[in-house]
Write a protein that holds these residues in place. Structure first.
Motif, short mmCIF file in Angstrom:
data_model
loop_
_atom_site.label_atom_id
_atom_site.label_comp_id
_atom_site.label_asym_id
_atom_site.label_seq_id
_atom_site.Cartn_x
_atom_site.Cartn_y
_atom_site.Cartn_z
N MET B 33 -13.00 -24.77 5.23
CA MET B 33 -13.88 -23.60 5.18
C MET B 33 -13.75 -22.84 6.50
O MET B 33 -14.03 -23.40 7.57
CB MET B 33 -15.33 -24.02 4.96
N THR B 34 -13.32 -21.58 6.42
CA THR B 34 -13.15 -20.78 7.63
C THR B 34 -14.36 -19.88 7.81
O THR B 34 -14.65 -19.03 6.96
CB THR B 34 -11.86 -19.96 7.54
N LEU B 35 -15.08 -20.08 8.91
CA LEU B 35 -16.23 -19.25 9.29
C LEU B 35 -15.82 -18.44 10.52
O LEU B 35 -14.86 -18.81 11.20
CB LEU B 35 -17.43 -20.14 9.64
N PRO B 36 -16.53 -17.35 10.82
CA PRO B 36 -16.17 -16.59 12.02
C PRO B 36 -16.19 -17.48 13.27
O PRO B 36 -15.41 -17.30 14.19
CB PRO B 36 -17.26 -15.52 12.10
N GLN B 37 -17.09 -18.49 13.28
CA GLN B 37 -17.23 -19.32 14.49
C GLN B 37 -16.25 -20.49 14.56
O GLN B 37 -16.11 -21.11 15.61
CB GLN B 37 -18.69 -19.80 14.64
N ASP B 54 -13.47 -31.51 -9.37
CA ASP B 54 -12.52 -30.70 -10.13
C ASP B 54 -12.93 -29.22 -10.12
O ASP B 54 -12.08 -28.33 -9.95
CB ASP B 54 -12.50 -31.15 -11.60
N ASN B 55 -14.22 -28.98 -10.31
CA ASN B 55 -14.69 -27.60 -10.35
C ASN B 55 -14.57 -26.91 -8.99
O ASN B 55 -14.20 -25.74 -8.89
CB ASN B 55 -16.15 -27.55 -10.83
N ILE B 56 -14.90 -27.66 -7.94
CA ILE B 56 -14.78 -27.10 -6.59
C ILE B 56 -13.32 -26.75 -6.29
O ILE B 56 -13.03 -25.71 -5.71
CB ILE B 56 -15.37 -28.09 -5.55
N ARG B 57 -12.41 -27.63 -6.74
CA ARG B 57 -10.97 -27.32 -6.57
C ARG B 57 -10.61 -26.02 -7.30
O ARG B 57 -9.91 -25.16 -6.76
CB ARG B 57 -10.11 -28.46 -7.13
N ARG B 61 -9.30 -22.72 -5.50
CA ARG B 61 -7.98 -22.17 -5.84
C ARG B 61 -8.10 -20.72 -6.31
O ARG B 61 -7.22 -19.90 -6.06
CB ARG B 61 -7.34 -23.01 -6.96
N GLY B 62 -9.19 -20.40 -7.01
CA GLY B 62 -9.38 -19.05 -7.53
C GLY B 62 -9.99 -18.08 -6.53
O GLY B 62 -10.29 -16.94 -6.88
N VAL B 226 -18.84 -16.32 4.93
CA VAL B 226 -17.84 -17.37 4.73
C VAL B 226 -16.53 -16.64 4.48
O VAL B 226 -16.37 -15.97 3.46
CB VAL B 226 -18.20 -18.26 3.51
N GLU B 227 -15.61 -16.73 5.42
CA GLU B 227 -14.38 -15.93 5.28
C GLU B 227 -13.49 -16.45 4.16
O GLU B 227 -13.02 -15.68 3.32
CB GLU B 227 -13.60 -15.93 6.60
N ARG B 228 -13.29 -17.79 4.15
CA ARG B 228 -12.32 -18.33 3.20
C ARG B 228 -12.56 -19.81 3.03
O ARG B 228 -12.89 -20.51 3.99
CB ARG B 228 -10.89 -18.11 3.74
N VAL B 229 -12.42 -20.31 1.81
CA VAL B 229 -12.46 -21.75 1.56
C VAL B 229 -11.22 -22.11 0.76
O VAL B 229 -11.01 -21.59 -0.35
CB VAL B 229 -13.73 -22.16 0.78
#
Lengths: 305, 305
Positions: B33-37, B54-57, B61-62, B226-229
């Motif tokens: 998980m990429t946060l600004p900090q 499975d759902n979190i994956r 991915r999406g 939350v920039e990216r997961v």
């Protein structure tokens, strides 16, 4: 048969409790720490650490803490403040520290425990592994061992202790820490606990973590200033915070504790249990009765959970 | 007679442990998980919550989490992130949320526990009150009840769970939280725990606390982006974090656990005990062997204590 009364929420229990279940915090036991981000209110525990509490009072009255700094924030452990230039056996720094004011001592006895006899503990019904007995004393989380005859304050979230070096009796209260993570109960009986934070924990727990070993800040400019630390009794009457702590020798505390042990509402499973550090005694700002005697709603960290 | 070997420190034990005691984290179980900090690394626990994992994956991915927000930081409790516009039974908000990507389900079973039979738990020698049995499974803190035949993940510091509404089966993994305070073990068996933070906890624990009820931020502009997961397996090989978790079926873990139960050095008293949540399994960045086969020092949260 009438159905059993459903358990009330903590917020409901506190909202309807009579005024007499609350105790005013003695302003001579209340430390007000002013940080740039807000105020932290610490209740001192003279029953458990009389010499340290006396010394902290003398240090606060003499303005010793004013202008010192938060020097260490270790994630899931402690936030610590004091004089960055104080003598330090690890770094060898000596003689550069701020002098103690008149009345403050530079040597105190270790106050890790007191005799259990006569200590008015509200004993928890549940047993945990850290000590044979656990409960609340004067609103502080505490533990005891009837075999050794000792009682001591427990390192729960918000506990405030006096940092020490390698010698047991090397703490003076000039350097203090607050627990900001999972209760580090392994510290119990190893260091003098002097009280607990009643209000303002978020100003100690949300600070940037230090990057050096043990969470010390790498560089002096990362340290956060401590503007002022005063005893509430030394403040003008209108600036004194009117904090109250719930008495634990009351039906209100028993009901709260059972609501915490037996969860309803959103919960589908109830442990029928609580550990000591999950059962903090509620704190509120004393409500000011309006002319029509309508009391304002109690504010408490528990009420929000 | 030779004197008994003095206990070694956790740092010493880890520094000399053979490479085989460390397990590589499967990149298909590692959420970045990429946060600004900074970056937070979460290991998922498919053994305990297969449908949620499975759902979190599928959500990761999406790109579902990218651009969402941290919406709640409650002191001594949790930091929570998700879609601020998602359907909410409390506020009545409906139909404004970000759609789920293909492959992600909008309904999952509750995964509060699994059958104990066959679960490879490294059982702790000490008993605590929250469960009849506690220990480590795949490096995660877990508990079990032989009478009910269930095992479950425990809400220790750093545990990551899937937020739910009033219905047991209303979590999807779209909204997640991490424990940032004293272990709220009363949540165990009430909500699906999906994993734990291996690295980067300080970026979740040091955030400003929310001012609204339950620590939600009062105003939308207070929320943190939350920039990216991403799943580590979806990252280019050179960006994949090489994290390792200590195996608990090793003499190294036994020695570490005993060093934690029986403290030496600065400590003058030892409890001879640890609770589950005070015995986190160490994590390190896999050392890169230099040409002369000198290994770099292991980095671990435990090593600092």
């Amino acid at each position: 048969m009438k159905p059993a009364q459903p358990p009330r929420s903590s917020a409901d229990i506190l909202a309807t409790a009579p005024a007499a279940v609350w105790r005013d915090v003695d302003p001579d036991n209340l430390l007000v720490m002013t940080l740039p981000q807000g105020q932290v209110f610490i209740e001192l525990a003279p029953r458990f650490a009389p010499a340290h509490v006396d010394n902290i009072r003398a240090l606060a009255r003499g303005g010793y803490y004013d202008g010192l700094a938060i020097v260490r924030v270790q994630d899931n452990f402690v936030t610590q403040w004091g004089d960055p230039n104080a003598d330090d056996e690890d770094t060898g720094l000596k003689g550069k520290g701020k002098p103690f004011p008149a009345g403050a001592k530079s040597h105190l006895p270790a106050e890790f425990s007191i005799p259990l006899k006569g200590v008015p503990m509200t004993v928890l019904p549940d047993v945990e592994g850290w000590a044979p007995r656990a409960g609340q004393v004067d609103g502080f989380p505490a533990a005891a061992d009837p075999k050794t005859g000792e009682a001591w304050l427990a390192h729960c979230y918000g506990a405030v202790g006096a940092g020490r070096g390698n010698a047991k009796d090397s703490s003076t209260g000039a350097e203090l820490y607050a627990v900001i993570g999972h209760a580090p109960r392994g510290l119990d009986l190893n260091i003098t606990v002097v009280g607990r934070v009643l209000k303002g924990m978020e100003f100690l727990s949300s600070l940037p973590r230090g990057g050096a070993a043990m969470g010390f800040y790498d560089k002096p400019e990362q340290r956060l200033g401590v503007e002022r630390v005063s005893l509430a009794s030394a403040l003008p009457a209108e600036q004194r915070p009117a904090l109250q702590v719930l008495r634990t020798d009351t039906p209100t505390w028993n009901e709260l504790l059972n609501a915490r042990r037996n969860r309803g509402g959103w919960f589908v499973h109830s442990a029928g249990y609580t550990d000591l550090c999950s059962a903090a005694v509620p704190v509120r700002i004393k409500p000011v009765p309006a002319p029509d005697v309508k009391l304002s709603e109690p504010k408490s960290p528990e009420a929000k959970r």
